[in-house]
Design an enzyme around this catalytic site. Structure first.
Site, PDB file in Angstrom:
ATOM      1  N   HIS A  43       1.265   5.829   1.393  1.00  0.00           N
ATOM      2  CA  HIS A  43       0.600   6.418   1.730  1.00  0.00           C
ATOM      3  C   HIS A  43       0.342   7.347   0.976  1.00  0.00           C
ATOM      4  O   HIS A  43       1.566   8.075   0.875  1.00  0.00           O
ATOM      5  CB  HIS A  43       0.879   6.487   3.276  1.00  0.00           C
ATOM      6  CG  HIS A  43       1.609   5.735   4.002  1.00  0.00           C
ATOM      7  ND1 HIS A  43       0.324   5.406   5.159  1.00  0.00           N
ATOM      8  CD2 HIS A  43       1.554   4.229   4.062  1.00  0.00           C
ATOM      9  CE1 HIS A  43       0.672   4.352   5.964  1.00  0.00           C
ATOM     10  NE2 HIS A  43       1.612   3.319   5.587  1.00  0.00           N
ATOM     11  N   HIS A  81       0.994  -1.190  -0.438  1.00  0.00           N
ATOM     12  CA  HIS A  81       0.361   0.107  -0.327  1.00  0.00           C
ATOM     13  C   HIS A  81       0.765   1.110  -0.018  1.00  0.00           C
ATOM     14  O   HIS A  81       1.728   0.781   0.874  1.00  0.00           O
ATOM     15  CB  HIS A  81      -0.683   0.165   1.259  1.00  0.00           C
ATOM     16  CG  HIS A  81      -0.318  -0.012   2.578  1.00  0.00           C
ATOM     17  ND1 HIS A  81      -0.438  -0.854   3.007  1.00  0.00           N
ATOM     18  CD2 HIS A  81       0.103   0.225   3.558  1.00  0.00           C
ATOM     19  CE1 HIS A  81       0.331  -1.191   4.216  1.00  0.00           C
ATOM     20  NE2 HIS A  81       0.539   0.315   4.508  1.00  0.00           N
TER      21      HIS A  81
HETATM   22  P1  AMP Z   1       2.065   0.590   6.961  1.00  0.00           P
HETATM   23  O1  AMP Z   1       2.551   0.884   8.437  1.00  0.00           O
HETATM   24  O2  AMP Z   1       2.422   0.805   6.060  1.00  0.00           O
HETATM   25  O3  AMP Z   1       1.543  -0.523   7.187  1.00  0.00           O
HETATM   26  O4  AMP Z   1       0.341   1.332   7.811  1.00  0.00           O
HETATM   27  C1  AMP Z   1      -0.701   0.456   7.697  1.00  0.00           C
HETATM   28  C2  AMP Z   1      -1.766   1.425   7.978  1.00  0.00           C
HETATM   29  O5  AMP Z   1      -2.934   1.293   8.263  1.00  0.00           O
HETATM   30  C3  AMP Z   1      -1.420   2.224   9.517  1.00  0.00           C
HETATM   31  O6  AMP Z   1      -1.292   3.909   8.780  1.00  0.00           O
HETATM   32  C4  AMP Z   1      -2.174   2.421   9.999  1.00  0.00           C
HETATM   33  O7  AMP Z   1      -3.562   3.322  10.613  1.00  0.00           O
HETATM   34  C5  AMP Z   1      -4.353   1.922   8.758  1.00  0.00           C
HETATM   35  N1  AMP Z   1      -4.649   1.003   8.985  1.00  0.00           N
HETATM   36  C6  AMP Z   1      -4.638  -0.541   9.390  1.00  0.00           C
HETATM   37  N2  AMP Z   1      -5.786  -0.471   9.767  1.00  0.00           N
HETATM   38  C7  AMP Z   1      -6.998   0.127   8.899  1.00  0.00           C
HETATM   39  C8  AMP Z   1      -8.237   0.296   9.286  1.00  0.00           C
HETATM   40  N3  AMP Z   1      -9.155  -0.965   9.308  1.00  0.00           N
HETATM   41  N4  AMP Z   1      -8.769   0.911   7.636  1.00  0.00           N
HETATM   42  C9  AMP Z   1      -8.190   2.570   8.066  1.00  0.00           C
HETATM   43  N5  AMP Z   1      -6.781   2.524   8.190  1.00  0.00           N
HETATM   44  C10 AMP Z   1      -6.791   0.971   8.474  1.00  0.00           C
END
Ligand code: AMP
Ligand code: ZN
Length: 131
Positions: free
Chosen positions: A99, A97
């Protein structure tokens, strides 16, 4: 099924901010700034290396479209595009993903201190990368 696959499958209800046949994007629930968006492939790939090039192309096209909306509709002057690729890089959800983090001011960015190469070290790295 990973949490993002559950979101894409509609098992966890989340309103998309963008979607097409390859890409799904929604608001991060813990935003760095309001309007922080996550952009991901509909299919499950753990990281960038596993994600096929044509899917990566669709993702970056979506990032561009969403980025324009963050500027035009939310009035931010800028944004960062960040990928935490691998646990050591801070990846917590292992479904690749991107950001998109809206930015108001350069002072918001926490950038780690940068290093200096010693004699010959830069050339050594370059040689390895080119081999
Ligand atoms: P990463 O550290 O790059 O794997 O980031 C994962 C991101 O997913 C974090 O910024 C979380 O806040 C976001 N996240 C996890 N679960 C959800 C959810 N159910 N809805 C929206 N964002 C989420
Ligand atoms: Zn997944």
């Amino acid at each position: 099924m990973c949490i993002f696959c559950q979101i894409i499958a509609g098992e966890i209800p989340v309103k998309p901010v963008f979607e097409n046949d390859q890409v799904f994007a929604f608001l991060d629930h813990e935003p760095m700034n309001f309007g922080h968006v996550l952009v991901l492939p509909r299919n499950h790939y753990e990281n960038i290396e596993e994600t096929p090039v044509e899917v990566l192309q669709a993702i970056i096209a979506a990032v561009k479209e969403i980025g324009l909306k963050i500027k035009d509709k939310l009035d931010y002057p800028a944004y960062n595009v960040i990928v935490n690729n691998g646990p050591e890089a801070g990846q917590k959800v292992f479904h690749s993903h991107w950001h998109i983090t809206p930015r108001l001011d350069v002072g918001e960015i926490i950038w780690p201190p940068q290093k200096e190469y010693g004699p010959g070290e830069m050339e050594e790295i370059l040689e390895k990368l080119l081999s």
